[in-house]
Scaffold this motif. Structure first.
Motif, mmCIF file in Angstrom:
data_model
loop_
_atom_site.group_PDB
_atom_site.id
_atom_site.type_symbol
_atom_site.label_atom_id
_atom_site.label_comp_id
_atom_site.label_asym_id
_atom_site.label_seq_id
_atom_site.Cartn_x
_atom_site.Cartn_y
_atom_site.Cartn_z
ATOM 1 N N LEU A 41 0.814 -1.215 0.000
ATOM 2 C CA LEU A 41 0.000 0.000 0.000
ATOM 3 C C LEU A 41 0.849 1.267 0.000
ATOM 4 O O LEU A 41 0.370 2.332 -0.397
ATOM 5 N N PHE A 42 2.097 1.157 0.419
ATOM 6 C CA PHE A 42 3.007 2.307 0.385
ATOM 7 C C PHE A 42 3.216 2.793 -1.048
ATOM 8 O O PHE A 42 3.407 3.970 -1.303
ATOM 9 N N ASN A 43 3.172 1.841 -1.999
ATOM 10 C CA ASN A 43 3.145 2.176 -3.428
ATOM 11 C C ASN A 43 4.367 2.987 -3.871
ATOM 12 O O ASN A 43 4.242 4.055 -4.475
ATOM 13 N N ARG A 44 5.540 2.462 -3.593
ATOM 14 C CA ARG A 44 6.759 3.136 -4.040
ATOM 15 C C ARG A 44 6.840 3.134 -5.565
ATOM 16 O O ARG A 44 6.148 2.372 -6.243
ATOM 17 N N SER A 45 7.710 3.956 -6.102
ATOM 18 C CA SER A 45 7.897 4.029 -7.556
ATOM 19 C C SER A 45 8.487 2.724 -8.083
ATOM 20 O O SER A 45 9.235 2.032 -7.383
ATOM 21 N N GLN A 389 10.009 0.158 2.553
ATOM 22 C CA GLN A 389 11.227 0.344 1.769
ATOM 23 C C GLN A 389 10.995 1.235 0.555
ATOM 24 O O GLN A 389 9.981 1.147 -0.125
ATOM 25 N N THR A 390 11.959 2.101 0.307
ATOM 26 C CA THR A 390 11.979 2.890 -0.920
ATOM 27 C C THR A 390 13.211 2.477 -1.722
ATOM 28 O O THR A 390 14.143 1.905 -1.176
ATOM 29 N N LYS A 391 13.185 2.809 -3.024
ATOM 30 C CA LYS A 391 14.348 2.443 -3.833
ATOM 31 C C LYS A 391 14.742 3.561 -4.778
ATOM 32 O O LYS A 391 15.782 4.187 -4.608
#
Length: 515
Positions: A41-45, A389-391
């Motif tokens: 649900l955080f929906n990172r790129s 987590q982000t990337k």
């Protein structure tokens, strides 16, 4: 109160323990589902590799997905078809693209629990589940537009079939289910064939050694259906993927293949490295899971030898594929093996506890070992629950540039950000001609790093921007080469004046005046 105590004392310890362990197991599974949903649900790129695969899924028809994919991508046909269907049903967005990996990851929690109950003693099951729920790679690939969480689910399913074939009496409908299940599995996971091959080889050898003609015929019939399905897939799709010179060269550079058939040390190093990547244990504590897993395999040798063979056979077959230069043994491509080593670690943990719990001093040692093993997954899962987590958050960069862009501004897209930018371009109102795509890098020809001829191409590309008043330079996926970003920025600073900077994890926007 006294009545309650008396009723409690009347409970049989074995039933109470089983009831408690079952509740603990489902609490752990529930926690694992929660962490995966939070990350989803955080929906990172989409990052570089995800975007490259997503462009194939979005821009191709079902029939076109049968052909070799663009951008040096490869994925199982079944996975691609489900992804295409998800995009058509729910739209072209990250949630749709990551839905099937999420479902696969959640399904694998229940499949793993079922397999653990078939392989381990009851007290070891919560240990196995805690490891499985929280390990970094398994969490990460639950929301990645890649097939690796599906690989894990299919691998567990294949091992479960292998364990089920040990039954003394197998109903005809069960055999049909095993045959069809394995035949379908190879279309959804490339390494599924290694699990099924290991299972099949073990049961054929076991049937031959036991002189059990009936079992041998049954196993040969089931595995023949698997083999026919895999052969069809190979000639339709896998043959082209295996002949990709670029992919072969890329994985060879990462020591994913042995240097020769006599490179025996390679097998040992693959086992050693497996606990760091993809299992996720770090130095210096990585020695603990290695030794505990070995103890678990020894324990299974004496307790359930047939289970041991089924768990280690996929590892051995994958090693063989590496020696034959057919499948790279490296990082995310072997994440499907992690459930089997987690079961080994859990078995070893309980085995050590049984040996150390007899007195206070050794019990402390046993608890310390188990605590060290569980600390990593518990910390990972808890951290991801609080901070997903982000990337490479290129969406935020593109939104910022779009908001602050003025008429006549030029957009220069760093070449490693190409796939991400192309995927999101239409969502932010960009069309072909609205931006300049940077040069292609030479990594395909000269390996990692930045060669002098590649740097010369960079300079020639940047020099065409001289004299322009407002130029947005968008960077992403730039950690691929050490110091590349600093080298680029130093050269751009020498060309003109930096007006604005916007940075987020993994992605950057710089506004320059080169006039």
């Amino acid at each position: 109160m006294q009545t309650t105590i008396k009723q409690f004392k009347k409970l049989q310890p074995s039933k109470f323990t089983a009831f408690t362990l079952n509740r603990i197991s489902f609490v752990i599974i529930g926690f694992g589902i929660l962490v995966r949903l939070v990350q989803y649900l955080f929906n990172r790129s989409l990052w570089n590799d995800e975007a490259a695969l997503a462009l194939n899924i979005v821009n191709r028809s079902y029939l076109e997905l049968l052909q070799p994919l663009d951008y040096n991508q490869g994925a199982p046909l079944g996975f691609l078809m489900v992804e295409k269907l998800a995009v058509q049903l729910f739209g072209n967005n990250e949630y749709a693209l990551r839905l099937f990996p999420l479902v696969s990851s959640i399904a694998s929690l229940f499949l793993f629990y079922h397999l653990a109950k078939r392989c381990l003693q009851k007290p070891a099951i919560p240990i196995a589940l805690t490891l499985f729920v929280g390990l970094e790679y398994l969490l990460y690939f639950a929301s990645e537009v890649k097939q690796y969480s599906t690989d894990v689910a299919v691998a567990i399913l294949g091992a479960t079939i292998g364990v089920s074939l040990n039954r003394k009496k197998i109903e005809p409908f069960q055999l049909i289910a095993y045959a069809i299940g394995g035949a379908i599995a190879v279309w959804f996971s490339h390494p599924a064939i290694f699990v099924l091959a290991g299972v099949g080889i073990y049961h054929v050898l076991a049937g031959w050694q036991q002189k059990n003609r009936e079992k041998l015929i049954i196993v040969l019939a089931v595995t023949s259906i698997w083999l026919i399905s895999f052969a069809s897939l190979y000639f339709l799709s896998l043959r082209n993927l295996g002949e990709s010179a670029y992919l072969l060269r890329s994985w060879t550079n990462k020591y994913a293949f042995p240097t020769s058939i006599f490179d025996i040390n390679w097998s040992y190093l693959r086992y050693i490295k497996l606990f760091k990547d993809p299992l996720g244990f770090s130095e210096p504590l990585v020695i603990v899971p290695r030794l505990v897993c070995l103890a678990g395999f020894i324990s299974l040798w004496y307790r359930k030898r047939e289970i041991l063979f089924i768990l280690i056979s996929p590892f051995l077959v994958t090693l063989l594929a590496g020696y034959l230069q057919k499948y790279p043994f490296h990082s995310r491509l072997v994440v499907f093996l992690t459930p089997f080593f987690i079961l080994g670690i859990a078995e070893g943990s309980y085995f050590i506890w049984q040996k150390t719990c007899r007195n206070k001093l050794t019990a402390i040692i046993g608890m310390l070992i188990i605590s060290l093993l569980l600390a990593v997954p518990i910390a990972n899962a808890t951290h991801r629950l609080v901070q997903p987590q982000t990337k490479q958050e290129i969406k935020q960069v593109m939104s910022y540039v779009k908001t602050h862009q003025q008429p006549g501004d030029i957009l220069y897209i760093y070449q490693r950000a190409e796939y991400q930018f192309r995927y999101y371009a239409a969502k932010y109102g960009y069309r072909e001609g609205d931006y300049i795509m940077g040069i292609d890098d030479l990594d395909e020809y000269d390996g990692k790093g930045m060669s002098e001829q590649e740097w010369q191409r960079y300079q020639n590309d940047f020099d065409q921007l001289r004299g322009k008043r407002r130029v947005w330079v968008i960077l992403s996926h730039i950690t691929h080469v050490p110091n590349e970003q600093q080298r680029i920025l130093t050269y751009l600073d020498s060309m003109g004046q930096k007006i604005d900077v916007f940075t987020v994890p993994g992605s950057f926007a710089y506004l320059y005046d080169f006039s």
